[in-house]
Design an enzyme around this catalytic site. Structure first.
Site, PDB file in Angstrom:
ATOM      1  N   LYS A   9     -14.109 -52.542   8.564  1.00 20.42           N
ATOM      2  CA  LYS A   9     -13.417 -53.542   7.740  1.00 20.42           C
ATOM      3  C   LYS A   9     -12.638 -54.501   8.620  1.00 20.42           C
ATOM      4  O   LYS A   9     -12.647 -55.703   8.395  1.00 20.42           O
ATOM      5  CB  LYS A   9     -12.496 -52.865   6.717  1.00 20.42           C
ATOM      6  CG  LYS A   9     -13.290 -52.199   5.606  1.00 20.42           C
ATOM      7  CD  LYS A   9     -12.532 -52.072   4.303  1.00 20.42           C
ATOM      8  CE  LYS A   9     -13.465 -51.613   3.193  1.00 20.42           C
ATOM      9  NZ  LYS A   9     -13.228 -50.261   2.719  1.00 20.42           N
ATOM     10  N   LYS A  17     -27.407 -49.712   3.270  1.00 23.59           N
ATOM     11  CA  LYS A  17     -26.946 -48.526   2.551  1.00 23.59           C
ATOM     12  C   LYS A  17     -26.437 -48.938   1.167  1.00 23.59           C
ATOM     13  O   LYS A  17     -25.716 -49.928   1.043  1.00 23.59           O
ATOM     14  CB  LYS A  17     -25.789 -47.881   3.346  1.00 23.59           C
ATOM     15  CG  LYS A  17     -25.162 -46.670   2.657  1.00 23.59           C
ATOM     16  CD  LYS A  17     -23.819 -46.287   3.270  1.00 23.59           C
ATOM     17  CE  LYS A  17     -22.671 -46.608   2.328  1.00 23.59           C
ATOM     18  NZ  LYS A  17     -21.939 -45.476   1.781  1.00 23.59           N
ATOM     19  N   LYS A  62     -20.958 -49.537  -3.327  1.00 27.16           N
ATOM     20  CA  LYS A  62     -20.219 -50.379  -4.277  1.00 27.16           C
ATOM     21  C   LYS A  62     -19.755 -51.653  -3.593  1.00 27.16           C
ATOM     22  O   LYS A  62     -19.702 -52.714  -4.193  1.00 27.16           O
ATOM     23  CB  LYS A  62     -18.980 -49.638  -4.773  1.00 27.16           C
ATOM     24  CG  LYS A  62     -19.243 -48.592  -5.821  1.00 27.16           C
ATOM     25  CD  LYS A  62     -18.033 -47.673  -5.964  1.00 27.16           C
ATOM     26  CE  LYS A  62     -18.383 -46.256  -5.647  1.00 27.16           C
ATOM     27  NZ  LYS A  62     -17.260 -45.397  -5.278  1.00 27.16           N
TER      28      LYS A  62
HETATM   29  P1  ADP Z   1     -19.409 -46.517  -1.864  1.00 34.39           P
HETATM   30  O1  ADP Z   1     -19.960 -46.749  -0.499  1.00 34.39           O
HETATM   31  O2  ADP Z   1     -20.332 -46.969  -2.913  1.00 34.39           O
HETATM   32  O3  ADP Z   1     -18.013 -47.066  -2.031  1.00 34.39           O
HETATM   33  P2  ADP Z   1     -18.094 -44.001  -1.644  1.00 34.39           P
HETATM   34  O4  ADP Z   1     -17.648 -44.333  -0.273  1.00 34.39           O
HETATM   35  O5  ADP Z   1     -17.077 -43.983  -2.732  1.00 34.39           O
HETATM   36  O6  ADP Z   1     -19.288 -44.962  -2.045  1.00 34.39           O
HETATM   37  O7  ADP Z   1     -18.845 -42.610  -1.591  1.00 34.39           O
HETATM   38  C1  ADP Z   1     -18.700 -41.533  -2.473  1.00 34.39           C
HETATM   39  C2  ADP Z   1     -19.634 -40.422  -2.051  1.00 34.39           C
HETATM   40  O8  ADP Z   1     -20.983 -40.838  -2.210  1.00 34.39           O
HETATM   41  C3  ADP Z   1     -19.498 -40.035  -0.576  1.00 34.39           C
HETATM   42  O9  ADP Z   1     -19.696 -38.652  -0.426  1.00 34.39           O
HETATM   43  C4  ADP Z   1     -20.580 -40.812   0.082  1.00 34.39           C
HETATM   44  O10 ADP Z   1     -21.006 -40.214   1.287  1.00 34.39           O
HETATM   45  C5  ADP Z   1     -21.675 -40.781  -0.973  1.00 34.39           C
HETATM   46  N1  ADP Z   1     -22.517 -41.977  -0.853  1.00 34.39           N
HETATM   47  C6  ADP Z   1     -22.145 -43.261  -1.092  1.00 34.39           C
HETATM   48  N2  ADP Z   1     -23.153 -44.112  -0.884  1.00 34.39           N
HETATM   49  C7  ADP Z   1     -24.205 -43.350  -0.511  1.00 34.39           C
HETATM   50  C8  ADP Z   1     -25.553 -43.648  -0.164  1.00 34.39           C
HETATM   51  N3  ADP Z   1     -26.021 -44.884  -0.177  1.00 34.39           N
HETATM   52  N4  ADP Z   1     -26.351 -42.615   0.177  1.00 34.39           N
HETATM   53  C9  ADP Z   1     -25.888 -41.345   0.193  1.00 34.39           C
HETATM   54  N5  ADP Z   1     -24.637 -41.011  -0.133  1.00 34.39           N
HETATM   55  C10 ADP Z   1     -23.798 -41.982  -0.484  1.00 34.39           C
END
Ligand code: ADP
Ligand code: TRP
Length: 321
Positions: free
Chosen positions: A110, A189, A192
């Site tokens: 970030k 990847k 959100k």
């Molecule tokens: P985001 O990246 O959408 O904000 P988070 O960081 O809140 O998601 O992740 C919540 C959980 O979901 C974590 O355990 C994270 O490793 C898993 N996760 C998020 N995106 C992915 C992805 N594209 N593939 C696999 N696991 C994911």
């Protein structure tokens, strides 16, 4: 064996969250003492809209319960309902080297992008360590992007044990290789924060549109595609369709003759079908929010009973109280 994981209420949950973290976590509730929480304190590092946080927190609760989290087996709560975690976070922060946090991707990425970073974001991994250590967790099921945070937790726990005597269990992350990183609509990847998600409970029309607009290359349908396994729609189909169905689509794409439009249509249909039951459960839960709030309240009580013991242990060990 205690299993613990958390998820931030920072936006609608998507297939990456589901296959990377939620489904493995839900499966694990059969194999140990599962503790899952909604990380609303963590969401404060990047979401500054109070109403959105409140709404997202309830949405995450509904999503998890609809997807099969069973409150009779698992303890499920909202992070800020057990505020002891912030106290432990302070204790841990005093043994956390700055350099350890400076190396964390969550902060580094970030700040490299020029996003203004706050102290909370910098200290995020310490709060996450507190989440994990406060409940004597053994196993932490997460997607690959969270592995580093669990490593940081292990370092901090070891430091504390060394300084103040054996206090914390050293946890381990558990990452399913096959779903460690679900790819998003743009090839990055799925996240959100990249706006490239397929939501678990997305609106039918909007999600169909999203899937149909996945960008493919310009080869004609008839052309054989030896790289069929790299195709994003095939990769997503493997997650939501039965194995024989996705294998069939993959070999048809490889051989030539399958158009991208038909492939994307199939992806949408299987996605929609995959979550049909959960969707119906979610609609029921939405009509009974008192039940949902009750689950979270009881979860917080159970979590707190464990947290109190561990926090007292840590305070005694470090000469507080
Ligand atoms: P985001 O990246 O959408 O904000 P988070 O960081 O809140 O998601 O992740 C919540 C959980 O979901 C974590 O355990 C994270 O490793 C898993 N996760 C998020 N995106 C992915 C992805 N594209 N593939 C696999 N696991 C994911
Ligand atoms: N940082 C995690 C994420 O963004 C969420 C989280 C907070 C978490 N505390 C945790 C995950 C403790 C596992 C254990 O996905």
């Amino acid at each position: 064996m205690r299993i613990l994981s958390g998820i931030q209420p920072s936006g609608a949950l998507h297939l990456g969250n589901y296959f990377g973290m939620m489904r493995p976590a839900i499966e694990l509730q059969e194999h140990g003492d599962a503790f899952y929480f909604i990380a609303d304190y963590h969401s404060m590092t990047s979401l500054f809209d109070a109403a959105a946080r409140r709404k997202n927190t309830l949405d995450v609760a509904l999503d998890f319960l609809a997807c099969g989290l069973d409150p009779k087996r698992s303890t499920f709560w909202v992070q800020s309902h057990v505020p002891e975690v912030t106290e432990l976070s302070w204790l841990l922060s005093t043994l956390t080297p700055m350099g350890l946090l400076e190396r964390c991707h969550s902060f580094k990425d970030k700040s490299a992008k020029g996003i203004p970073v706050n102290h909370g974001l910098f200290a995020y991994p310490v709060l996450m360590a507190a989440d994990i250590l406060l409940f004597d967790s053994n196993i932490v099921p997460v997607g690959r992007d969270q592995k580093q945070h669990v490593e940081v937790t292990r370092d901090i726990a070891a430091k504390f044990n060394e300084q103040y005597g054996q206090t914390f269990i050293i946890p381990e992350s558990q990452i399913r290789d096959e779903v460690a990183a679900v790819t998003g609509l743009d090839g990055q990847k799925m996240s959100k924060s990249y706006g490239n998600t397929i939501e678990i409970f997305g609106d039918e029309k909007a999600t169909r549109k999203k899937i149909m607009s996945i960008v493919m290359d310009s080869r004609t349908p008839a052309e054989p595609k030896p790289d069929a396994d790299k195709n994003l729609a095939i990769q997503l189909l493997k997650l939501v369709a039965p194995a024989d169905v996705s294998a069939d689509f993959e070999s048809r794409l490889r051989a030539g003759g399958l158009g991208y439009g038909d492939l994307k249509k199939a992806l949408f249909e299987h996605y929609w079908q995959h979550f049909a039951e959960a969707r119906a459960r979610r609609a029921e839960l939405e009509k009974n929010l008192d039940h949902v709030h009750g689950v979270l309240r009881q979860g917080a009580e159970k979590a707190r009973a464990v947290a109190d013991k561990v926090l007292t242990r840590a305070k005694q060990a470090s000469g507080l109280g």
